[in-house]
Design an enzyme around this catalytic site. Structure first.
Site, PDB file in Angstrom:
ATOM      1  N   ASP A 151       0.795  -1.237   0.000  1.00  0.00           N
ATOM      2  CA  ASP A 151       0.000   0.000   0.000  1.00  0.00           C
ATOM      3  C   ASP A 151       0.825   1.283   0.000  1.00  0.00           C
ATOM      4  O   ASP A 151       0.286   2.360   0.229  1.00  0.00           O
ATOM      5  CB  ASP A 151      -0.929   0.007   1.208  1.00  0.00           C
ATOM      6  CG  ASP A 151      -0.192   0.063   2.537  1.00  0.00           C
ATOM      7  OD1 ASP A 151       0.968  -0.379   2.597  1.00  0.00           O
ATOM      8  OD2 ASP A 151      -0.784   0.550   3.501  1.00  0.00           O
ATOM      9  N   GLU A 152       2.113   1.185  -0.269  1.00  0.00           N
ATOM     10  CA  GLU A 152       2.951   2.377  -0.198  1.00  0.00           C
ATOM     11  C   GLU A 152       4.092   2.272  -1.208  1.00  0.00           C
ATOM     12  O   GLU A 152       4.665   1.210  -1.403  1.00  0.00           O
ATOM     13  CB  GLU A 152       3.528   2.509   1.213  1.00  0.00           C
ATOM     14  CG  GLU A 152       4.315   3.755   1.457  1.00  0.00           C
ATOM     15  CD  GLU A 152       4.777   3.878   2.914  1.00  0.00           C
ATOM     16  OE1 GLU A 152       5.595   4.770   3.168  1.00  0.00           O
ATOM     17  OE2 GLU A 152       4.341   3.085   3.765  1.00  0.00           O
TER      18      GLU A 152
END
Length: 178
Positions: free
Chosen positions: A95-96
């Site tokens: 997610d990053e």
């Protein structure tokens, strides 16, 4: 991404929307919170917290088992969006990621404009929100991305770098002395 695993579960199951939810192990089985929705965060629930502590903070908390295959699939789609703008993508987690858009495929002159385009594409294609931080290096971009959540966009300009890091150091020192 904003509360990525929890947001995916709320997106995929409308009955979870607007409710405190965590993705993680059951409190009955020594589980741990992998992700907490923003509704759960209001109760002080966060990633890596023991599930038994989380349920004590919010007895109405919904627990959902992780679906890592789905999260990986969505992450792959999001990375494909990044690749429309630059090949210089450093994934940190599902997610990053950090993107260097100094020279980008779209010839867009401002990183903040690219961030807005990416956030819009992510939402249109996945129905999930992302918060972006834009700055001159990864450290400052990470600091910027921690502000204005969820669905925010913060820019730390080069001339703001020193004052931003000084404020951060002051907060860390003050927290250490409390």
């Amino acid at each position: 991404m904003d509360a990525f695993y929890a947001s995916v579960e709320q997106r995929d199951n409308p009955s979870y929307r607007g409710k405190p939810l965590v993705v993680g192990g059951s409190p009955n089985q020594r589980g741990v919170v992998a992700a907490a929705s923003y509704e759960a965060r209001k109760f002080g629930i966060h990633s890596a917290m023991p599930s038994v502590t989380a349920i004590a903070k919010c007895p109405t908390l919904i627990f959902v088992r992780p679906r890592f295959d789905i999260y990986r699939e969505i992450s792959t789609s999001i990375h494909a969006i990044f690749k429309r703008y630059t090949d210089l993508v450093e994934g940190v987690a599902l997610d990053e990621a950090y993107l260097d858009v100094t020279e980008n495929k779209q010839s867009i002159p401002y990183a903040s404009t690219i961030a807005r385009h990416i956030k819009t594409a992510i939402f249109q294609e996945t129905k999930l929100t992302a918060t972006a931080g834009v700055s001159i290096n990864k450290f400052l971009a990470k600091m910027a991305s921690g502000q204005n959540k969820p669905n925010g966009l913060t820019v730390i300009l080069p001339e703001q770098a020193m004052s931003t890091t000084s404020r951060k150091r002051l907060r860390i020192c003050r927290a250490a002395s409390d």
